[in-house]
Design an enzyme around this catalytic site. Sequence first.
Site, PDB file in Angstrom:
ATOM      1  N   ASP A   1      -4.164  12.527   2.498  1.00 43.50           N
ATOM      2  CA  ASP A   1      -3.862  13.280   1.273  1.00 43.50           C
ATOM      3  C   ASP A   1      -2.365  13.204   0.998  1.00 43.50           C
ATOM      4  O   ASP A   1      -1.554  13.754   1.749  1.00 43.50           O
ATOM      5  CB  ASP A   1      -4.309  14.740   1.447  1.00 43.50           C
ATOM      6  CG  ASP A   1      -4.172  15.523   0.147  1.00 43.50           C
ATOM      7  OD1 ASP A   1      -3.052  15.563  -0.414  1.00 43.50           O
ATOM      8  OD2 ASP A   1      -5.175  16.084  -0.321  1.00 43.50           O
TER       9      ASP A   1
ATOM     10  N   THR B   1     -16.868  18.441  -7.114  1.00 46.52           N
ATOM     11  CA  THR B   1     -17.355  17.535  -8.173  1.00 46.52           C
ATOM     12  C   THR B   1     -16.521  16.264  -8.280  1.00 46.52           C
ATOM     13  O   THR B   1     -16.963  15.293  -8.893  1.00 46.52           O
ATOM     14  CB  THR B   1     -17.281  18.241  -9.541  1.00 46.52           C
ATOM     15  OG1 THR B   1     -15.890  18.484  -9.839  1.00 46.52           O
ATOM     16  CG2 THR B   1     -18.031  19.564  -9.531  1.00 46.52           C
TER      17      THR B   1
HETATM   18  C1  PRP Z   1      -4.645  13.340  -5.531  1.00 46.76           C
HETATM   19  C2  PRP Z   1      -3.742  12.241  -6.056  1.00 46.76           C
HETATM   20  C3  PRP Z   1      -4.298  11.955  -7.409  1.00 46.76           C
HETATM   21  C4  PRP Z   1      -5.777  12.171  -7.189  1.00 46.76           C
HETATM   22  C5  PRP Z   1      -6.447  10.833  -7.068  1.00 46.76           C
HETATM   23  O1  PRP Z   1      -4.331  14.556  -6.055  1.00 46.76           O
HETATM   24  O2  PRP Z   1      -2.387  12.600  -6.065  1.00 46.76           O
HETATM   25  O3  PRP Z   1      -3.801  12.800  -8.428  1.00 46.76           O
HETATM   26  O4  PRP Z   1      -5.932  12.881  -5.955  1.00 46.76           O
HETATM   27  O5  PRP Z   1      -7.824  10.976  -6.962  1.00 46.76           O
HETATM   28  P1  PRP Z   1      -8.819  10.468  -8.097  1.00 46.76           P
HETATM   29  O6  PRP Z   1      -8.367   9.079  -8.462  1.00 46.76           O
HETATM   30  O7  PRP Z   1     -10.146  10.491  -7.414  1.00 46.76           O
HETATM   31  O8  PRP Z   1      -8.733  11.410  -9.261  1.00 46.76           O
HETATM   32  P2  PRP Z   1      -5.105  15.891  -5.616  1.00 46.76           P
HETATM   33  O9  PRP Z   1      -6.256  16.144  -6.517  1.00 46.76           O
HETATM   34  O10 PRP Z   1      -5.404  15.830  -4.156  1.00 46.76           O
HETATM   35  O11 PRP Z   1      -4.051  17.031  -5.939  1.00 46.76           O
HETATM   36  P3  PRP Z   1      -2.706  17.406  -5.186  1.00 46.76           P
HETATM   37  O12 PRP Z   1      -1.731  16.264  -5.412  1.00 46.76           O
HETATM   38  O13 PRP Z   1      -2.262  18.648  -5.854  1.00 46.76           O
HETATM   39  O14 PRP Z   1      -3.008  17.588  -3.717  1.00 46.76           O
HETATM   40  N1  URA Z   2      -5.995  11.707  -3.089  1.00 47.46           N
HETATM   41  C1  URA Z   2      -5.231  11.473  -2.008  1.00 47.46           C
HETATM   42  O1  URA Z   2      -4.169  12.094  -1.840  1.00 47.46           O
HETATM   43  N2  URA Z   2      -5.664  10.567  -1.118  1.00 47.46           N
HETATM   44  C2  URA Z   2      -6.806   9.881  -1.271  1.00 47.46           C
HETATM   45  O2  URA Z   2      -7.135   9.039  -0.411  1.00 47.46           O
HETATM   46  C3  URA Z   2      -7.587  10.129  -2.408  1.00 47.46           C
HETATM   47  C4  URA Z   2      -7.162  11.041  -3.314  1.00 47.46           C
END
Ligand code: PRP
Ligand code: URA
Length: 208
Positions: free
Chosen positions: A199, A107
Amino acid sequence: MTNLHVSTHPLVRHKLTLLRRVQTEPKKFRELVQELTRFLLYEATQDIGLEPVEIETPLGAMTGHRNASQIGLFPILRAGLGMVDPAIEMIPTANVWHLGLYRDHDTLEPVTYYNKLPPQLDVDLCIILDPMLATGGSAIAAVDILKRWGATRIKFLGLIAAPEGVAMLHQHHPDVPIYLAALDQGLNEKSYIVPGLGDAGDRQFGTG
Ligand code: PRP
Ligand code: URA
């Protein structure tokens, strides 16, 4: 765009390029996240308040300055964790409150799984730490949490953002300044930032 600060410092551009490279392994990636955080935090704290303080140097008395703001650092787990150490080195009196948020892969909605904020607001300035601002959902959720807590002065400090995420955060919270190392082209079909760096959590912790 007002309230958007993208660093133009040559060393930021240099280090960000190293960070983005697919060959950059987690140890080097973590070091670069730390180095970039120092540069951006320097820029994000240009306007914090000072108060006078009387001191003695070996040659006499003078009025100096000390930080008059209680600053709270709010790393968003996981990727914001790598920004904490350089930030508390620069501001040793800062409080650190972790916010557990991840975006659901299907989502793309942010899911909150950790929040231990105390009942009473105990900081003057909140600085959210998260390297990536993609759709903006996680940042907006973090600001919502802080505003519900009573925070009135909030800044977002990231490394890379997509224009879509910046626009969403500005739309929901126009009062929150955004500090970045780069504003990229946009999002791909999976809402990853392009060209981005992949990521940020996986690349820091070797979990990709
Ligand atoms: C990543 C990043 C942000 C988010 C950004 O975290 O560190 O928190 O995605 O995406 P958005 O602007 O679309 O919300 P992620 O959800 O991958 O979690 P993680 O750091 O635990 O891998
Ligand atoms: N979160 C990440 O870590 N990388 C992206 O490009 C988008 C969301």
